[in-house]
Design a protein around this motif. Structure first.
Motif, PDB file in Angstrom:
ATOM      1  N   LEU A  21       0.932  -1.196   0.197  1.00 25.08           N
ATOM      2  CA  LEU A  21       0.036  -0.043   0.111  1.00 25.08           C
ATOM      3  C   LEU A  21       0.695   1.302   0.098  1.00 25.08           C
ATOM      4  CD1 LEU A  21      -2.763  -1.105   2.605  1.00 25.08           C
ATOM      5  CD2 LEU A  21      -2.552  -1.412  -0.022  1.00 25.08           C
ATOM      6  N   ASN A  22       1.007   1.819  -1.212  1.00 26.59           N
ATOM      7  CA  ASN A  22       2.186   2.901  -1.371  1.00 26.59           C
ATOM      8  C   ASN A  22       1.380   4.304  -1.584  1.00 26.59           C
ATOM      9  OD1 ASN A  22       4.475   1.003  -1.596  1.00 26.59           O
ATOM     10  ND2 ASN A  22       3.607   0.491  -3.570  1.00 26.59           N
ATOM     11  N   ASN A  23       0.403   4.413  -0.851  1.00 23.00           N
ATOM     12  CA  ASN A  23      -0.393   5.784  -0.935  1.00 23.00           C
ATOM     13  C   ASN A  23       0.475   6.836  -0.375  1.00 23.00           C
ATOM     14  OD1 ASN A  23      -2.399   3.521  -0.425  1.00 23.00           O
ATOM     15  ND2 ASN A  23      -3.664   5.125  -1.531  1.00 23.00           N
ATOM     16  N   GLU A  24       1.202   6.590   0.800  1.00 25.83           N
ATOM     17  CA  GLU A  24       1.973   7.612   1.404  1.00 25.83           C
ATOM     18  C   GLU A  24       3.375   7.644   1.153  1.00 25.83           C
ATOM     19  OE1 GLU A  24       1.519   6.795   5.703  1.00 25.83           O
ATOM     20  OE2 GLU A  24      -0.800   7.046   5.696  1.00 25.83           O
ATOM     21  N   ALA A  25       3.723   6.895   0.170  1.00 21.33           N
ATOM     22  CA  ALA A  25       5.108   6.694  -0.312  1.00 21.33           C
ATOM     23  C   ALA A  25       5.418   8.369  -1.049  1.00 21.33           C
ATOM     24  CB  ALA A  25       5.317   5.820  -1.312  1.00 21.33           C
ATOM     25  N   PHE A  26       6.704   8.749  -0.688  1.00 22.25           N
ATOM     26  CA  PHE A  26       7.411  10.022  -1.452  1.00 22.25           C
ATOM     27  C   PHE A  26       6.443  11.200  -1.255  1.00 22.25           C
ATOM     28  CE2 PHE A  26       8.372   6.314  -4.362  1.00 22.25           C
ATOM     29  CZ  PHE A  26       9.642   6.140  -3.969  1.00 22.25           C
ATOM     30  N   GLN A  27       5.731  11.372   0.025  1.00 25.42           N
ATOM     31  CA  GLN A  27       4.887  12.404  -0.102  1.00 25.42           C
ATOM     32  C   GLN A  27       5.596  13.858   0.405  1.00 25.42           C
ATOM     33  OE1 GLN A  27       2.542  11.490   3.577  1.00 25.42           O
ATOM     34  NE2 GLN A  27       0.794  11.128   2.257  1.00 25.42           N
ATOM     35  N   ARG A  28       6.848  13.738   0.895  1.00 24.93           N
ATOM     36  CA  ARG A  28       7.393  14.764   0.899  1.00 24.93           C
ATOM     37  C   ARG A  28       8.103  15.702  -0.419  1.00 24.93           C
ATOM     38  NH1 ARG A  28      11.348  11.166   2.575  1.00 24.93           N
ATOM     39  NH2 ARG A  28      13.413  11.381   1.793  1.00 24.93           N
ATOM     40  N   PHE A  29       7.978  14.800  -1.539  1.00 24.24           N
ATOM     41  CA  PHE A  29       8.465  15.181  -2.759  1.00 24.24           C
ATOM     42  C   PHE A  29       7.519  15.944  -3.620  1.00 24.24           C
ATOM     43  CE2 PHE A  29      11.308  11.622  -1.747  1.00 24.24           C
ATOM     44  CZ  PHE A  29      12.784  12.223  -1.499  1.00 24.24           C
ATOM     45  N   HIS A  30       5.982  15.575  -3.169  1.00 27.04           N
ATOM     46  CA  HIS A  30       5.128  16.423  -3.856  1.00 27.04           C
ATOM     47  C   HIS A  30       5.089  16.050  -5.325  1.00 27.04           C
ATOM     48  CE1 HIS A  30       4.107  18.538  -0.227  1.00 27.04           C
ATOM     49  NE2 HIS A  30       5.384  18.958  -0.179  1.00 27.04           N
ATOM     50  N   LEU A  31       5.197  14.832  -5.608  1.00 27.61           N
ATOM     51  CA  LEU A  31       5.225  14.194  -7.237  1.00 27.61           C
ATOM     52  C   LEU A  31       4.035  14.153  -7.765  1.00 27.61           C
ATOM     53  CD1 LEU A  31       7.841  11.315  -6.627  1.00 27.61           C
ATOM     54  CD2 LEU A  31       8.390  13.572  -7.320  1.00 27.61           C
ATOM     55  N   PRO A  32       3.822  14.442  -9.039  1.00 28.57           N
ATOM     56  CA  PRO A  32       2.553  13.953  -9.577  1.00 28.57           C
ATOM     57  C   PRO A  32       2.240  12.496  -9.584  1.00 28.57           C
ATOM     58  CG  PRO A  32       4.248  14.584 -11.279  1.00 28.57           C
ATOM     59  CD  PRO A  32       4.658  15.074  -9.876  1.00 28.57           C
ATOM     60  N   LEU A  33       1.029  12.291  -9.473  1.00 30.43           N
ATOM     61  CA  LEU A  33       0.491  10.809  -9.411  1.00 30.43           C
ATOM     62  C   LEU A  33       1.289   9.991 -10.325  1.00 30.43           C
ATOM     63  CD1 LEU A  33      -1.213   8.856  -7.971  1.00 30.43           C
ATOM     64  CD2 LEU A  33      -3.027   9.405  -9.519  1.00 30.43           C
ATOM     65  N   PHE A  34       1.513  10.040 -11.708  1.00 28.68           N
ATOM     66  CA  PHE A  34       2.149   9.394 -12.485  1.00 28.68           C
ATOM     67  C   PHE A  34       3.395   9.036 -12.417  1.00 28.68           C
ATOM     68  CE2 PHE A  34       3.853  13.162 -14.639  1.00 28.68           C
ATOM     69  CZ  PHE A  34       4.971  12.620 -15.161  1.00 28.68           C
ATOM     70  N   MET A  35       4.175  10.085 -11.802  1.00 32.25           N
ATOM     71  CA  MET A  35       5.517   9.899 -11.419  1.00 32.25           C
ATOM     72  C   MET A  35       5.558   8.990 -10.171  1.00 32.25           C
ATOM     73  SD  MET A  35       8.682  10.471 -12.055  1.00 32.25           S
ATOM     74  CE  MET A  35       8.640  11.763 -13.413  1.00 32.25           C
ATOM     75  N   LYS A  36       4.762   9.178  -9.237  1.00 30.13           N
ATOM     76  CA  LYS A  36       4.793   8.482  -7.729  1.00 30.13           C
ATOM     77  C   LYS A  36       4.609   7.065  -8.197  1.00 30.13           C
ATOM     78  CE  LYS A  36       2.468   8.315  -3.516  1.00 30.13           C
ATOM     79  NZ  LYS A  36       1.423   9.076  -2.531  1.00 30.13           N
ATOM     80  N   ARG A  37       3.574   6.753  -9.338  1.00 32.49           N
ATOM     81  CA  ARG A  37       3.233   5.459  -9.594  1.00 32.49           C
ATOM     82  C   ARG A  37       4.306   4.800 -10.230  1.00 32.49           C
ATOM     83  NH1 ARG A  37      -1.318   6.408 -12.167  1.00 32.49           N
ATOM     84  NH2 ARG A  37      -2.839   5.982 -10.614  1.00 32.49           N
ATOM     85  N   ILE A  38       4.933   5.419 -11.101  1.00 36.18           N
ATOM     86  CA  ILE A  38       6.085   4.785 -11.502  1.00 36.18           C
ATOM     87  C   ILE A  38       7.097   4.132 -10.597  1.00 36.18           C
ATOM     88  CG2 ILE A  38       8.220   5.024 -12.956  1.00 36.18           C
ATOM     89  CD1 ILE A  38       6.372   6.890 -14.809  1.00 36.18           C
ATOM     90  N   LEU A  39       7.571   5.134  -9.832  1.00 34.70           N
ATOM     91  CA  LEU A  39       8.711   5.018  -8.497  1.00 34.70           C
ATOM     92  C   LEU A  39       8.320   3.917  -7.643  1.00 34.70           C
ATOM     93  CD1 LEU A  39       9.550   8.637  -7.867  1.00 34.70           C
ATOM     94  CD2 LEU A  39      10.864   6.789  -9.104  1.00 34.70           C
ATOM     95  N   CYS A  40       6.924   3.785  -7.471  1.00 36.42           N
ATOM     96  CA  CYS A  40       6.652   2.800  -6.423  1.00 36.42           C
ATOM     97  C   CYS A  40       6.523   1.459  -7.106  1.00 36.42           C
ATOM     98  CB  CYS A  40       4.838   3.319  -5.934  1.00 36.42           C
ATOM     99  SG  CYS A  40       5.079   4.649  -4.862  1.00 36.42           S
ATOM    100  N   ASN A  41       6.040   1.441  -8.269  1.00 35.59           N
ATOM    101  CA  ASN A  41       6.347   0.032  -9.175  1.00 35.59           C
ATOM    102  C   ASN A  41       7.587  -0.355  -9.210  1.00 35.59           C
ATOM    103  OD1 ASN A  41       3.378  -0.049  -9.521  1.00 35.59           O
ATOM    104  ND2 ASN A  41       3.509   0.602 -11.787  1.00 35.59           N
TER     105      ASN A  41
END
Length: 333
Positions: A21-41
């Protein structure tokens, strides 16, 4: 423990998925969702880097498109924490049977009412210790399933006898949560260091190195092999926990021949007996822990007795027995 069960289940021929469950990952970087999704994968594929997870265990990020369909039809589904996974398991995912793997009374960041509500949802509650079973059963109003934590004694074993370890050596686990009692542990170490200037301390954990004296060696994200080596290099494993469900690292250290010097919290009583296989002291009593460390360092006969009995006790908690209970619970035996 979740990773251990995953490994053993795939070895038995089961198809196993771990959902991150990666909803809270990379929060401090304020990344757009598509970038956050790529990194979390990406990170979901490579983690955990500190544990040898079987490649057959399939890992999925909940930020991945269609993650529910990738999980497919499930026979059994497990929630693993009050804050993070219970809602996902209970409300969002489907399975023939749903379980709740409870390793502690997790009221650290949420209210007692919030935690208690999760135990009453109707999931099949699994607990790892007798004190948790008593507590959870009372809250939920139904019997939970007790499966004590296990030790792989083929891995966690003594490979260095006590006389070949440095005389004044301590190992401990570092954790940022207050209930782990690290503030008290550091006070114990300072007092012991005053009496034994040659004291060597090895500390491991998953967090960045804390602000501690340089004479404390810190191993961030120590692998399983590294922790076994640490356990085998020290005479004492120090645990100043205030409260905990079981206390697995103390048990692992005992299996490797280190003498457990611990507070007498509820979880440790599952396997530790004072003056038999461990030295226990009242929770929060710093001087009592200091005195117990000194006793181990100054009394070789006591040290050898605690070490021998600790190693012997660990053999009572085998993975074969744990998996028998686990499979019986799943109805595959």
């Amino acid at each position: 423990m979740v990773f251990e069960y995953a490994n053993r289940l795939v070895n038995e021929g089961c198809e196993v998925y771990i959902l991150f469950l990666n909803n809270e990952a990379f929060q401090r970087f304020h990344l757009p969702l598509f970038m956050k999704r790529i990194l979390c994968n990406i990170f979901t594929r490579i983690e955990p880097n500190w544990f040898n997870l079987d490649r057959r265990v399939q890992k999925i990020s909940n930020l991945d498109y269609g993650y529910k369909s990738k999980l497919g039809p499930l026979n059994a589904l497990f929630a693993t924490s009050a804050e993070k996974t219970v809602d996902e398991v209970f409300y969002n995912l489907q399975a023939e049977k749903k379980y709740y793997f409870i390793q502690d009374y997790e009221n650290w960041h949420v209210s007692k009412e919030f935690v208690d509500k999760t135990y009453r949802l109707g999931l099949n509650n699994i607990v790892i210790s007798k004190w948790l079973k008593k507590k959870i059963d009372k809250i939920s109003g139904k019997p939970s399933i007790l499966i004590p934590n296990a030790i792989d004694t083929d891995i966690y074993k003594k490979n260095r006898i006590m006389i070949n370890r440095q005389p004044h050596t301590i190992a401990l686990l570092y954790h940022q949560e207050k209930h782990k009692g690290l503030a008290n542990a550091f006070e114990v170490l300072k007092k012991v260091k005053m009496k034994f200037p040659d004291l060597e301390v090895k500390m491991f954990g998953q967090f960045p190195r804390p602000n501690v004296p340089k004479w404390i060696k810190y191993y961030k994200n120590a692998t399983q092999a590294e922790t076994v080596s640490i356990y085998n290099s020290c005479q004492v494993f120090l645990c100043s926990t205030i409260e905990e469900g079981f206390g697995l690292t103390g048990f692992e250290a005992m299996s490797c021949g280190a003498c457990l010097v611990s507070t007498n919290y509820k979880g440790v009583r599952e396997y530790a007996v004072d003056n038999y296989n461990a030295l226990l002291s009242p929770v929060g009593d710093i001087q009592a822990q200091v005195d117990n460390v000194i006793r181990i360092f100054e009394d070789p006969s006591l040290r050898d007795k605690i070490s021998h009995n600790g190693e012997k006790s660990s053999k009572d908690y085998s993975w074969s027995e744990a998996m028998k209970k686990f499979n019986k619970m799943l109805g595959v035996q």
